[in-house]
Design a protein around this motif. Sequence first.
Motif, PDB file in Angstrom:
ATOM      1  N   PRO A  58       3.381  -3.223   9.551  1.00  0.00           N
ATOM      2  CA  PRO A  58       2.166  -2.668  10.100  1.00  0.00           C
ATOM      3  C   PRO A  58       0.880  -2.943   9.105  1.00  0.00           C
ATOM      4  CG  PRO A  58       3.576  -1.079   9.047  1.00  0.00           C
ATOM      5  CD  PRO A  58       4.461  -2.389   8.980  1.00  0.00           C
ATOM      6  N   LYS A  59      -0.142  -3.366   9.745  1.00  0.00           N
ATOM      7  CA  LYS A  59      -1.269  -3.729   8.980  1.00  0.00           C
ATOM      8  C   LYS A  59      -2.443  -2.820   9.673  1.00  0.00           C
ATOM      9  CE  LYS A  59       0.230  -7.991   7.406  1.00  0.00           C
ATOM     10  NZ  LYS A  59       0.621  -7.853   5.880  1.00  0.00           N
ATOM     11  N   GLN A  60      -3.348  -2.980   9.290  1.00  0.00           N
ATOM     12  CA  GLN A  60      -4.605  -2.151   9.737  1.00  0.00           C
ATOM     13  C   GLN A  60      -5.321  -3.332  10.104  1.00  0.00           C
ATOM     14  OE1 GLN A  60      -6.190   1.031   8.223  1.00  0.00           O
ATOM     15  NE2 GLN A  60      -4.785   1.764   6.906  1.00  0.00           N
ATOM     16  N   MET A  61      -6.751  -3.083  10.660  1.00  0.00           N
ATOM     17  CA  MET A  61      -7.459  -4.233  11.357  1.00  0.00           C
ATOM     18  C   MET A  61      -7.945  -5.278  10.317  1.00  0.00           C
ATOM     19  SD  MET A  61      -7.421  -4.062  14.606  1.00  0.00           S
ATOM     20  CE  MET A  61      -8.654  -5.089  14.949  1.00  0.00           C
ATOM     21  N   SER A  68       2.093   3.514   7.175  1.00  0.00           N
ATOM     22  CA  SER A  68       3.492   3.585   7.202  1.00  0.00           C
ATOM     23  C   SER A  68       4.263   2.497   6.601  1.00  0.00           C
ATOM     24  CB  SER A  68       4.033   3.494   8.514  1.00  0.00           C
ATOM     25  OG  SER A  68       3.418   2.521   9.146  1.00  0.00           O
ATOM     26  N   ALA A  69       3.554   1.646   5.868  1.00  0.00           N
ATOM     27  CA  ALA A  69       4.220   0.202   5.180  1.00  0.00           C
ATOM     28  C   ALA A  69       4.992   0.754   4.244  1.00  0.00           C
ATOM     29  CB  ALA A  69       3.029  -0.417   4.717  1.00  0.00           C
ATOM     30  N   ILE A  70       4.660   1.896   3.489  1.00  0.00           N
ATOM     31  CA  ILE A  70       5.705   2.195   2.410  1.00  0.00           C
ATOM     32  C   ILE A  70       7.070   2.599   2.890  1.00  0.00           C
ATOM     33  CG2 ILE A  70       3.787   3.081   0.882  1.00  0.00           C
ATOM     34  CD1 ILE A  70       4.519   5.879   1.489  1.00  0.00           C
ATOM     35  N   TYR A  71       7.014   3.079   4.038  1.00  0.00           N
ATOM     36  CA  TYR A  71       8.425   3.454   4.553  1.00  0.00           C
ATOM     37  C   TYR A  71       9.208   2.146   5.059  1.00  0.00           C
ATOM     38  CZ  TYR A  71       6.220   8.151   4.951  1.00  0.00           C
ATOM     39  OH  TYR A  71       5.676   9.260   4.612  1.00  0.00           O
TER      40      TYR A  71
END
Length: 138
Positions: A58-61, A68-71
């Motif tokens: 998951p990445k931001q624009m 949620s990247a840490i999960y």
Amino acid sequence: MARILALDYGQKRTGIAVTDEMQIIASGLTTVQTTQLFDFLTNYFIKEKVEKVIIGDPKQMNGTPSESAIYIEKFCEDFRIKFPKFPLIKVDERFTSKIAFQTMIDSGLKKKQRQNKGLIDEIAATILLQDFLNQKLF
């Protein structure tokens, strides 16, 4: 050839998609509760030949990691320990859930069916996997 498995990882549910043995077509497999994901994968890997696993990153624009990247990173660490023989490849998943929802609308699913978040996760995993396959072809 062996299959490629895709995971649309979420804190509650994980959508799962898989290729055919020729690695041409991605199909939705199921959605499982994330707490049961390692049990599901263990059983699946026993029954089916899998070459690699891809997971949505998951990445931001702007390209930076989303909240949620840490999960997902924690899951990836645990996956690599539990299943060291399977390559785990992160693939940009921006917009897959939105595309999945639009796909449900375009395919004529009724509003009640579109509220099935598990189905959205499964379709998102399928889109993620098909995009990966399409990139592999070029």
